[in-house]
Design a protein around this motif. Structure first.
Motif, PDB file in Angstrom:
ATOM      1  N   SER A   1      -0.702  89.751  51.518  1.00  0.00           N
ATOM      2  CA  SER A   1      -1.797  90.378  52.271  1.00  0.00           C
ATOM      3  C   SER A   1      -1.651  90.152  53.765  1.00  0.00           C
ATOM      4  O   SER A   1      -1.950  91.039  54.573  1.00  0.00           O
ATOM      5  CB  SER A   1      -3.153  89.841  51.782  1.00  0.00           C
ATOM      6  OG  SER A   1      -3.419  88.530  52.250  1.00  0.00           O
TER       7      SER A   1
ATOM      8  N   ASP B   1     -20.154  91.802  50.872  1.00  0.00           N
ATOM      9  CA  ASP B   1     -18.804  91.527  50.386  1.00  0.00           C
ATOM     10  C   ASP B   1     -17.850  92.590  50.919  1.00  0.00           C
ATOM     11  O   ASP B   1     -17.984  93.776  50.591  1.00  0.00           O
ATOM     12  CB  ASP B   1     -18.816  91.521  48.860  1.00  0.00           C
ATOM     13  CG  ASP B   1     -17.490  91.090  48.250  1.00  0.00           C
ATOM     14  OD1 ASP B   1     -16.504  90.924  49.000  1.00  0.00           O
ATOM     15  OD2 ASP B   1     -17.448  90.924  47.017  1.00  0.00           O
TER      16      ASP B   1
ATOM     17  N   GLN C   1      -6.182  91.583  48.347  1.00  0.00           N
ATOM     18  CA  GLN C   1      -5.770  92.699  49.204  1.00  0.00           C
ATOM     19  C   GLN C   1      -6.992  93.424  49.775  1.00  0.00           C
ATOM     20  O   GLN C   1      -7.002  93.840  50.942  1.00  0.00           O
ATOM     21  CB  GLN C   1      -4.890  93.696  48.434  1.00  0.00           C
ATOM     22  CG  GLN C   1      -3.718  93.098  47.672  1.00  0.00           C
ATOM     23  CD  GLN C   1      -2.910  92.099  48.476  1.00  0.00           C
ATOM     24  OE1 GLN C   1      -2.543  92.335  49.622  1.00  0.00           O
ATOM     25  NE2 GLN C   1      -2.628  90.949  47.865  1.00  0.00           N
ATOM     26  N   ASP C   2      -8.028  93.581  48.958  1.00  0.00           N
ATOM     27  CA  ASP C   2      -9.220  94.315  49.398  1.00  0.00           C
ATOM     28  C   ASP C   2      -9.921  93.601  50.553  1.00  0.00           C
ATOM     29  O   ASP C   2     -10.353  94.232  51.521  1.00  0.00           O
ATOM     30  CB  ASP C   2     -10.194  94.495  48.232  1.00  0.00           C
ATOM     31  CG  ASP C   2      -9.682  95.483  47.189  1.00  0.00           C
ATOM     32  OD1 ASP C   2      -8.691  96.184  47.479  1.00  0.00           O
ATOM     33  OD2 ASP C   2     -10.272  95.545  46.097  1.00  0.00           O
ATOM     34  N   VAL C   3     -10.054  92.280  50.447  1.00  0.00           N
ATOM     35  CA  VAL C   3     -10.732  91.528  51.500  1.00  0.00           C
ATOM     36  C   VAL C   3      -9.834  91.350  52.723  1.00  0.00           C
ATOM     37  O   VAL C   3     -10.262  91.546  53.869  1.00  0.00           O
ATOM     38  CB  VAL C   3     -11.189  90.142  50.978  1.00  0.00           C
ATOM     39  CG1 VAL C   3     -11.760  89.291  52.110  1.00  0.00           C
ATOM     40  CG2 VAL C   3     -12.230  90.307  49.875  1.00  0.00           C
TER      41      VAL C   3
ATOM     42  N   ASP D   1      -5.867  92.372  43.494  1.00  0.00           N
ATOM     43  CA  ASP D   1      -6.591  93.411  44.235  1.00  0.00           C
ATOM     44  C   ASP D   1      -7.705  92.828  45.098  1.00  0.00           C
ATOM     45  O   ASP D   1      -7.944  93.315  46.205  1.00  0.00           O
ATOM     46  CB  ASP D   1      -7.172  94.444  43.270  1.00  0.00           C
ATOM     47  CG  ASP D   1      -6.108  95.331  42.657  1.00  0.00           C
ATOM     48  OD1 ASP D   1      -4.956  95.296  43.133  1.00  0.00           O
ATOM     49  OD2 ASP D   1      -6.427  96.050  41.680  1.00  0.00           O
ATOM     50  N   ARG D   2      -8.379  91.796  44.631  1.00  0.00           N
ATOM     51  CA  ARG D   2      -9.471  91.247  45.423  1.00  0.00           C
ATOM     52  C   ARG D   2      -8.951  90.672  46.749  1.00  0.00           C
ATOM     53  O   ARG D   2      -9.548  90.870  47.800  1.00  0.00           O
ATOM     54  CB  ARG D   2     -10.247  90.177  44.661  1.00  0.00           C
ATOM     55  CG  ARG D   2     -11.350  89.573  45.527  1.00  0.00           C
ATOM     56  CD  ARG D   2     -12.442  88.887  44.767  1.00  0.00           C
ATOM     57  NE  ARG D   2     -13.431  88.328  45.681  1.00  0.00           N
ATOM     58  CZ  ARG D   2     -14.390  89.027  46.276  1.00  0.00           C
ATOM     59  NH1 ARG D   2     -14.517  90.327  46.052  1.00  0.00           N
ATOM     60  NH2 ARG D   2     -15.236  88.442  47.114  1.00  0.00           N
TER      61      ARG D   2
ATOM     62  N   ARG E   1      -7.466  95.689  53.152  1.00  0.00           N
ATOM     63  CA  ARG E   1      -8.193  96.970  53.127  1.00  0.00           C
ATOM     64  C   ARG E   1      -9.440  96.933  54.002  1.00  0.00           C
ATOM     65  O   ARG E   1      -9.720  97.902  54.731  1.00  0.00           O
ATOM     66  CB  ARG E   1      -8.565  97.356  51.693  1.00  0.00           C
ATOM     67  CG  ARG E   1      -9.115  98.786  51.597  1.00  0.00           C
ATOM     68  CD  ARG E   1      -9.523  99.147  50.180  1.00  0.00           C
ATOM     69  NE  ARG E   1     -10.690  98.385  49.736  1.00  0.00           N
ATOM     70  CZ  ARG E   1     -11.249  98.527  48.537  1.00  0.00           C
ATOM     71  NH1 ARG E   1     -10.722  99.357  47.655  1.00  0.00           N
ATOM     72  NH2 ARG E   1     -12.303  97.813  48.206  1.00  0.00           N
ATOM     73  N   ALA E   2     -10.183  95.837  53.959  1.00  0.00           N
ATOM     74  CA  ALA E   2     -11.389  95.750  54.779  1.00  0.00           C
ATOM     75  C   ALA E   2     -11.052  95.841  56.261  1.00  0.00           C
ATOM     76  O   ALA E   2     -11.748  96.517  57.027  1.00  0.00           O
ATOM     77  CB  ALA E   2     -12.140  94.449  54.481  1.00  0.00           C
TER      78      ALA E   2
ATOM     79  N   ALA F   1     -14.953  93.194  50.053  1.00  0.00           N
ATOM     80  CA  ALA F   1     -14.197  93.846  48.981  1.00  0.00           C
ATOM     81  C   ALA F   1     -14.871  95.135  48.538  1.00  0.00           C
ATOM     82  O   ALA F   1     -14.249  95.976  47.885  1.00  0.00           O
ATOM     83  CB  ALA F   1     -14.023  92.914  47.796  1.00  0.00           C
ATOM     84  N   ASP F   2     -16.139  95.290  48.888  1.00  0.00           N
ATOM     85  CA  ASP F   2     -16.878  96.525  48.630  1.00  0.00           C
ATOM     86  C   ASP F   2     -16.544  97.507  49.754  1.00  0.00           C
ATOM     87  O   ASP F   2     -16.974  97.328  50.894  1.00  0.00           O
ATOM     88  CB  ASP F   2     -18.374  96.216  48.598  1.00  0.00           C
ATOM     89  CG  ASP F   2     -19.243  97.452  48.386  1.00  0.00           C
ATOM     90  OD1 ASP F   2     -18.718  98.580  48.410  1.00  0.00           O
ATOM     91  OD2 ASP F   2     -20.467  97.280  48.226  1.00  0.00           O
TER      92      ASP F   2
END
Length: 261
Positions: free
Chosen positions: A145, A53, A97-99, A94-95, A102-103, A55-56
């Protein structure tokens, strides 16, 4: 043989990008959170694969080094859940944006460090969207995003260019994909797929643009966003004329009619 890492490669646009690079004889490493679909896609092209994932943050930071020495990074992973603004939560925001952002930042930083350490050039291609410039109901997190991803593309191009790393983005229009991760209704597809060229996009249309941007034929292009959308960004051919008759053009007047959208 160039080594290409593609995120979001289990299906849809990501899988088409992987297939197109494979056709050019590239070595592939693919990643996605859908483990079974990813393994099947990787087996088709004899590719290595890393399931996880994005998002991690720890997983996203690790995949470049785990893949090995790379020549091209394609950040194709993205999610676009439908969430009305008044139902938005911090977790839902946030999920996405994270995927989606940020990733891509984390993989690009890791790739840039690898290129600098080895003294080798490299190419990053991010997959954006027309949503970066055009919001729609239920997609505040997604549109934001993609706007951020386009600025990230430019920021990375500025800082990594002196190290021989080019960073560009491809912005698809509506593309027909059979996605369980990101389903859309036919009503939505019909509404957004009108464009001057008169057809919906295919994953292969996007893959061709990505492979071209990653090639030496585009070696003086960085920080660019290539709109591959059938011309939908250019305008709306399905709208009626704003005035049914024929009007004359007179200097200094608009005939008393409102002429601005």
């Amino acid at each position: 043989m160039r080594h290409v890492l593609v995120t979001g490669a289990a299906g849809g646009i990501g899988a088409a990008i992987a297939a197109r690079f494979a056709a050019d004889g590239c070595r592939l490493t693919l990643t996605d959170y859908r483990e079974a679909e990813l393994a099947a896609t990787a087996a088709r092209w004899g590719a290595a694969h890393l399931a996880g994932d994005l998002a991690d943050a720890a997983f996203a930071e690790s995949i470049v080094d785990r893949a090995g020495e790379l020549d091209v990074l394609v950040n194709a992973a993205g999610i676009y859940p439908a969430t009305p603004l008044l139902e938005m939560t911090a977790h839902a925001w946030d999920r996405v944006q994270d995927v989606n952002v940020r990733a891509a930042m984390l993989t690009t930083v890791a790739f840039g460090r690898q290129c600098v350490a080895s003294g080798r050039p490299g190419v990053v291609v991010n997959i954006s969207s027309g949503a970066a410039t055009r919001a729609r109901p239920g997609a505040a997190h997604y549109a934001t995003s993609k706007a951020a991803l386009e600025m990230l593309t430019k920021a990375c191009a500025v800082e990594l260019g002196p190290h021989g790393v080019r960073v560009n983005a491809v912005s698809p229009g509506f593309v027909t994909v059979d996605s369980t991760a990101n389903p859309v209704t036919e009503e939505y597809a019909a509404a957004v797929s009108v464009n001057p060229l008169g057809r919906r996009g295919l994953p292969g249309d996007i893959a061709e643009a990505v492979v071209w941007l990653a090639s030496d034929r585009a070696d003086w292009i960085t920080g660019a966003v290539l709109r591959v959308d059938g011309g939908s960004t250019a305008g709306a051919p399905h709208l009626p004329r704003h005035w049914t008759g024929t009007t004359s053009v007179q200097e200094g007047t608009e005939g008393g009619r409102a002429a601005h959208d």
